[in-house]
Design a protein around this motif. Structure first.
Motif, mmCIF file in Angstrom:
data_model
loop_
_atom_site.group_PDB
_atom_site.id
_atom_site.type_symbol
_atom_site.label_atom_id
_atom_site.label_comp_id
_atom_site.label_asym_id
_atom_site.label_seq_id
_atom_site.Cartn_x
_atom_site.Cartn_y
_atom_site.Cartn_z
ATOM 1 N N GLY A 270 -24.381 95.905 36.852
ATOM 2 C CA GLY A 270 -23.394 95.355 37.779
ATOM 3 C C GLY A 270 -23.368 96.091 39.093
ATOM 4 N N GLY A 274 -24.070 94.510 42.701
ATOM 5 C CA GLY A 274 -23.088 94.656 43.767
ATOM 6 C C GLY A 274 -23.695 95.179 45.046
ATOM 7 N N ILE A 297 -10.219 90.995 38.959
ATOM 8 C CA ILE A 297 -11.337 91.326 38.070
ATOM 9 C C ILE A 297 -10.985 92.528 37.195
ATOM 10 C CG2 ILE A 297 -13.683 92.251 38.038
ATOM 11 C CD1 ILE A 297 -14.267 90.469 40.479
ATOM 12 N N LEU A 301 -10.972 92.424 33.242
ATOM 13 C CA LEU A 301 -11.808 93.297 32.416
ATOM 14 C C LEU A 301 -11.024 93.817 31.220
ATOM 15 C CD1 LEU A 301 -14.361 95.159 31.961
ATOM 16 C CD2 LEU A 301 -13.081 96.889 33.244
ATOM 17 N N ALA A 316 -20.847 90.949 29.596
ATOM 18 C CA ALA A 316 -20.792 90.075 30.771
ATOM 19 C C ALA A 316 -19.643 90.475 31.694
ATOM 20 C CB ALA A 316 -20.650 88.621 30.331
ATOM 21 N N MET A 317 -18.489 90.777 31.111
ATOM 22 C CA MET A 317 -17.338 91.173 31.920
ATOM 23 C C MET A 317 -17.573 92.519 32.585
ATOM 24 S SD MET A 317 -14.453 89.831 32.812
ATOM 25 C CE MET A 317 -14.161 90.590 34.414
ATOM 26 N N VAL A 319 -20.491 93.678 33.554
ATOM 27 C CA VAL A 319 -21.398 93.437 34.691
ATOM 28 C C VAL A 319 -20.601 92.959 35.904
ATOM 29 C CG1 VAL A 319 -23.271 91.988 35.555
ATOM 30 C CG2 VAL A 319 -23.448 93.033 33.286
ATOM 31 N N ILE A 320 -19.692 92.005 35.674
ATOM 32 C CA ILE A 320 -18.855 91.508 36.776
ATOM 33 C C ILE A 320 -18.016 92.646 37.356
ATOM 34 C CG2 ILE A 320 -16.947 89.964 37.355
ATOM 35 C CD1 ILE A 320 -18.019 88.059 35.192
ATOM 36 N N ILE A 323 -20.149 94.825 39.588
ATOM 37 C CA ILE A 323 -20.328 94.222 40.907
ATOM 38 C C ILE A 323 -19.099 94.492 41.771
ATOM 39 C CG2 ILE A 323 -20.581 92.035 42.156
ATOM 40 C CD1 ILE A 323 -22.109 90.972 39.698
ATOM 41 N N HIS A 324 -17.925 94.273 41.181
ATOM 42 C CA HIS A 324 -16.679 94.488 41.917
ATOM 43 C C HIS A 324 -16.533 95.923 42.414
ATOM 44 C CE1 HIS A 324 -12.576 95.925 42.257
ATOM 45 N NE2 HIS A 324 -12.674 96.490 41.076
#
Length: 412
Positions: A270, A274, A297, A301, A316-317, A319-320, A323-324
């Motif tokens: 992530g 990002g 986010i 999470l 998956a969460m 990774v998001i 990025i954040h």
């Protein structure tokens, strides 16, 4: 890497970026090798844990003081001097390991010196980047600096550090010493960047007064104050939740040790994504919506981890979330570079670092306590509720966040 970003960053930035890359790799190697070295000397869990704490403690003790010194002296020379001193400390540790005279107190002393140097070098380096990169190119520059941490420190260095320790216990520390020498040489070639000459008044010679001035400046800037407090609370709840993450992965998700390690890689994935998308997102959406989305986010999470038993949903969460964290960091750093006066930059940055590490330390203590009393998932539900409250409080002040045009600092 350069081809991914269109903005001209300049030769001086690439020297700083390369310097950051080699030190992040070296730091990551030592972060793995240090606990392994202590564990090879003693099986005392407290001693092993102390290897990490010894390097974090200086941030709580000296962060604010280091920020004041970074505003007093030539920042480039400060980074060079500190890196050479850290290289000497690591060389001494490597020699002690090679000659089999190393002790736990020696390891802890060296790690404490490394952490102390980090408070000075990181604060000064952050101030140098803003002076060698044009304002329009800073989102790209900050993204690239975050890439060094995400890819090299958090990802690549981990297996390298373990492998080097297996080759010979002294090697990882010798390699880190070399990285600091290389970093110092690179920074030395950057054009001279000195801190502004302070007015010769008694207040400027008063270190405590200088620190208080930095804290007051930050507190009077509504947006940066909101971001600093939000970050501190966010770190409390994040570290509370992830202090028990290894138990969560085993008991809630049913993962083995290998699965837990793979899950941790999701953070690095992530972070790298990002780095790649942050400049484009900032250019398209601007700061306020990105910061507000980041708070949602963070809440999502913790709620997802509390509710799911699927390792894939958790990964998956994460990774998001990764990025954040990079996008958030790039946005906040760029705003700080624009709004904080150069003469105050080291002190304001050090306040952020102090809140960051203070929140992390407090959260690590709270997480275990909540899990013992109420169970694993309660820690994540508590974190989700806390971030929802943070989002409600910070939502309106974050409307001030923009990177479109330079705006005068808010003082209300």
């Amino acid at each position: 890497m350069r081809a991914l970003f269109a903005a001209p960053l300049g030769a001086d930035f690439w020297k700083l970026w390369t310097s950051s890359a080699v030190t992040n790799l070296g730091d990551g190697i030592t972060m793995v090798a240090g606990p392994l070295l202590v564990a090879s000397i003693t099986h005392n869990p407290a001693a092993v844990a102390s290897a990490v704490f010894a390097q974090q403690l200086p941030w709580l003790l000296f962060a604010l003081t280091s920020g004041a010194w970074a505003d007093r002296v030539d920042r480039r020379r400060l980074v060079v001097a500190v890196n050479l001193l850290r290289a000497a400390a690591l060389a001494a540790l490597s020699a002690a390991v090679a000659f089999d005279v190393v002790t736990v107190p020696l390891v802890l002393a060296v790690f404490f010196l490394l952490g102390t140097g980090e408070t000075l070098a990181d604060t000064a380096s952050a101030a140098v980047v803003r002076l060698v990169v044009p304002a329009a190119a800073r989102p790209e520059a900050n993204s690239l600096m975050y890439a060094n941490f995400n890819v090299l420190n958090q990802f690549a260095a981990k297996p390298v550090g373990g492998w080097l320790f297996v080759v010979a216990a002294a090697v990882p520390f010798a390699v880190n010493a070399v990285t600091f020498v290389v970093s110092a040489a690179l920074v030395l070639t950057v054009r001279a960047v000195s801190s502004p000459a302070p007015a010769p008044t008694p207040a400027r010679r008063d270190l405590r007064g200088e620190i208080r001035a930095g804290v007051r400046w930050l507190w009077r800037h509504r947006l940066l104050r909101t971001l600093a407090v939000t970050m501190a609370v966010g770190n409390v709840v994040f570290c509370a939740a992830f202090a028990i993450f290894v138990l969560y992965a085993e008991q809630r998700l049913g993962l083995t040790e290998v699965g837990y390690g793979v899950l941790l890689v999701a953070f690095a994935v992530g972070g790298l994504l990002g780095t790649l998308v942050a400049p484009a997102l900032i250019g398209r959406l601007d700061a306020a919506p990105l910061l507000r989305a980041g708070l949602l986010i963070e809440m999502a999470l913790h709620a997802t981890l509390a509710a799911t038993r699927s390792p894939f949903a958790a990964a998956a969460m994460i990774v998001i979330f990764g990025i954040h964290t990079t996008v958030w960091g790039v946005v906040v750093t760029t705003i700080r570079q624009r709004d904080v006066p150069d003469a105050m930059y080291g002190r304001v940055t050090s306040v952020y670092s102090f809140l960051d590490l203070g929140g992390a330390a407090l959260g690590s203590l709270l997480g275990g306590a909540v899990a013992v009393v109420y169970g694993l998932t309660a820690t994540y539900w508590t974190a989700a509720v806390a971030m929802a409250l943070v989002a409600l409080v910070a939502w309106r002040p974050l409307r001030l966040a923009t990177l479109r045009t330079p705006e005068p600092a808010s003082t209300t």
